[in-house]
Scaffold this active site. Structure first.
Site, PDB file in Angstrom:
ATOM      1  N   GLU A 248     -17.392 -30.671 -14.362  1.00  0.00           N
ATOM      2  CA  GLU A 248     -18.533 -29.595 -14.871  1.00  0.00           C
ATOM      3  C   GLU A 248     -17.434 -28.655 -14.225  1.00  0.00           C
ATOM      4  OE1 GLU A 248     -20.719 -30.066 -16.726  1.00  0.00           O
ATOM      5  OE2 GLU A 248     -21.046 -31.579 -16.332  1.00  0.00           O
ATOM      6  N   CYS A 282     -21.529 -20.420 -14.424  1.00  0.00           N
ATOM      7  CA  CYS A 282     -20.763 -20.855 -15.164  1.00  0.00           C
ATOM      8  C   CYS A 282     -21.151 -20.934 -16.902  1.00  0.00           C
ATOM      9  CB  CYS A 282     -20.889 -22.131 -15.380  1.00  0.00           C
ATOM     10  SG  CYS A 282     -21.844 -23.684 -15.091  1.00  0.00           S
TER      11      CYS A 282
END
Ligand code: NAD
Length: 476
Positions: A248, A282
């Protein structure tokens, strides 16, 4: 069983359900005032070997423990996190810097995620069944998982990995970021009350620990969350032992605002979804494309709203923007702010960084920078937002898709058909209409292109912690 309550003053590695110390220690820094946080262990290769050995032993039994028992243990663990929520939230603000209310939300999400993930059903697929044979696909636990966690969401991101790993029948070793080891060590300490020795362990360390974990032949899978650069290193290292990997990684999320939106209604949402956690998420909005028909009014109202977001120590009342988490990030941001001058950008709000005891950066908005400027091309991971004008639908979709990142993206419009038409053309792992950064434990999330590989959460995420096994069962 009485619910254990933790002290949040002394911090230990958790190996085989024992609180252990290391020969050397280090400490993080409170980013709001630069004061040293408590000592934390610096794990050696020997500590890691012991943890891996314990995990391998634990895996043999835990993988055969009925899933209902694994779920019950996870539920009890979730409740214990809730009992200790106040201590976790204060510690999270101390180590990460985010405002207390945002820390409390993250800790609350941890319990929700444990319950949500352990409500998922690991499927068993019947591929064919005839009179003489049956073919099934089932999903078996992998073994020992290394969970490598970044510093922006240390509680939720660690717990997401732990819940998936353990529910699927694996043992897990958490490796927090050296910047934020404290909550993760306490999460593992709390886990000792609910899981057999070796099932949930945590090792803190310096920069050498991550590579030791990815190299270790006794670890079967790495779940990594962090930057694209480190993700490449993790994958290269895992290739040597052909470990399974979930990555990720970073993003540079576009949000496309159409000209039919209710500006006043969405401005607070856009403002919050651009600056939450000082933009160190993010999936924050990092490139805002506003239709030219409403651009001026939108920008003016966005600036007015963002001015109301209070900057300060996370422990102060009503603060929304805390410090950025560490000196490295602060210095990187200062360097990016230099590009405002070198790229001759127009500032709509903020634009400079003052030195203070903490790593504070006031929210900054850049008015219509060129596409090729650094502020548009790079992920700032700091409270600076470029706002660009658009007029042609295909052109803005092209710009939204132009980067090598593809984590999240959003479209905002009252015209649902128009919004979904645009959404369907966006190249990212998650797409929202009239929203951004919605997440749920039963909804997979992950990145396209260089924003990652595989997904976390949801059944697809959970299956990333399992091996696929196809059984051919001849009946006679
Ligand atoms: P980072 O890559 O510097 O560090 C992440 C973790 O990896 C830390 O625990 C670190 O100690 C460890 N690490 C560092 N080098 C390693 C190596 N060679 N081998 C193994 N482990 C190593 O990232 P960060 O600065 O902590 O986090 C910020 C980045 O993470 C941003 O780019 C952000 O977008 C990204 N991020 C992505 C997601 C997502 O889910 N996609 C979520 C949060 C953050």
């Amino acid at each position: 069983m009485t619910t254990p309550s933790l002290d949040f003053f002394s911090f230990h590695n958790i190996i085989n359900n024992e609180l252990t110390s290391t020969a050397t220690t280090r400490h993080g820094i409170n980013p709001a005032n630069s004061q040293p946080n408590p000592d934390a262990p610096v794990s050696s290769q020997e500590d890691l070997d012991r943890a891996v050995q314990a995990a391998r032993v634990a895996f043999k039994k835990w993988s055969k423990t009925p899933i209902a028992e694994r779920r019950a243990a996870l539920h009890a663990y979730a409740s214990a996190i809730e009992v200790n929520a106040d201590g976790f939230a204060k510690t999270l603000t101390m180590e990460q810097g985010k405002p207390l209310a945002q820390s409390a939300t993250e800790v609350g999400m941890a319990s929700t995620w444990i319950r949500g993930i352990s409500a998922l059903v690991i499927p068993q697929n019947v591929i064919e069944e005839t009179e003489d044979r049956k073919i099934i696909q089932r999903f078996t636990p992998m073994g020992v998982v290394g969970a490598i966690v970044p510093w922006n969401f240390p509680v939720l991101l660690a717990i997401g990995k732990v819940a998936q790993a353990v529910y699927a029948g694996n043992a897990v070793i958490i490796k927090p970021s050296p910047f934020t080891p404290y909550c993760d060590l306490k999460l593992a300490e709390l886990a000792t009350h609910f899981f057999p020795p070796g099932v949930v362990q945590c090792l803190s360390g310096d920069d050498s620990l991550g590579p030791m974990i990815t190299e270790h032949p006794g670890i079967d899978k790495i779940s990594f969350t962090g930057s694209i650069l480190t993700g490449r290193r993790v994958m290269a290292s895992c290739a040597k032992t052909l470990k399974r990997v979930t990555l990720e990684l970073g993003g540079n999320d576009p949000a496309i605002i159409c000209d039919d939106v209710d500006i006043d209604a969405i401005i607070p949402k856009i403002g919050i979804l651009s600056y939450l956690c000082s933009s160190q998420i993010c999936m924050m909005i990092k490139r805002l494309y506003v239709h030219e028909n409403i651009y001026d009014a939108f920008l003016e109202k966005l600036v007015a709203f963002v001015k109301t977001l209070k900057v300060g120590e996370g422990t102060e009342a009503d603060v929304f923007v805390g410090p950025v988490q560490n000196k490295m990030q602060f210095d990187k941001t200062k360097e990016l702010f230099n590009s405002i001058t070198t790229d001759r950008l127009k500032i709509a709000l903020g634009g400079s960084i003052q030195d203070s005891a903490g790593y504070f950066i006031h929210p900054t908005i850049i008015d219509n920078p060129p596409e090729n400027s650094r502020i548009v091309q790079e992920e700032p991971f700091a409270p600076i937002l470029p706002v660009m004008k658009w007029s042609d639908e295909d052109d803005v979709i092209g710009k939204a898709n132009a980067l090598e990142t593809g984590l999240g993206a959003s479209v905002w419009s009252k015209d649902f058909e128009r919004a979904t038409r645009i959404a369907d053309q966006l190249e990212s792992g998650v797409v929202w209409v009239n929203s951004h950064f919605d997440v749920a434990p039963n909804a997979p999330f992950g990145g396209h292109k260089q924003s990652g590989m595989g997904v976390e959460w949801g059944v697809t995420g959970l299956l990333g912690y399992c091996n696929s096994q196809t059984q051919w069962l001849k009946k006679f």
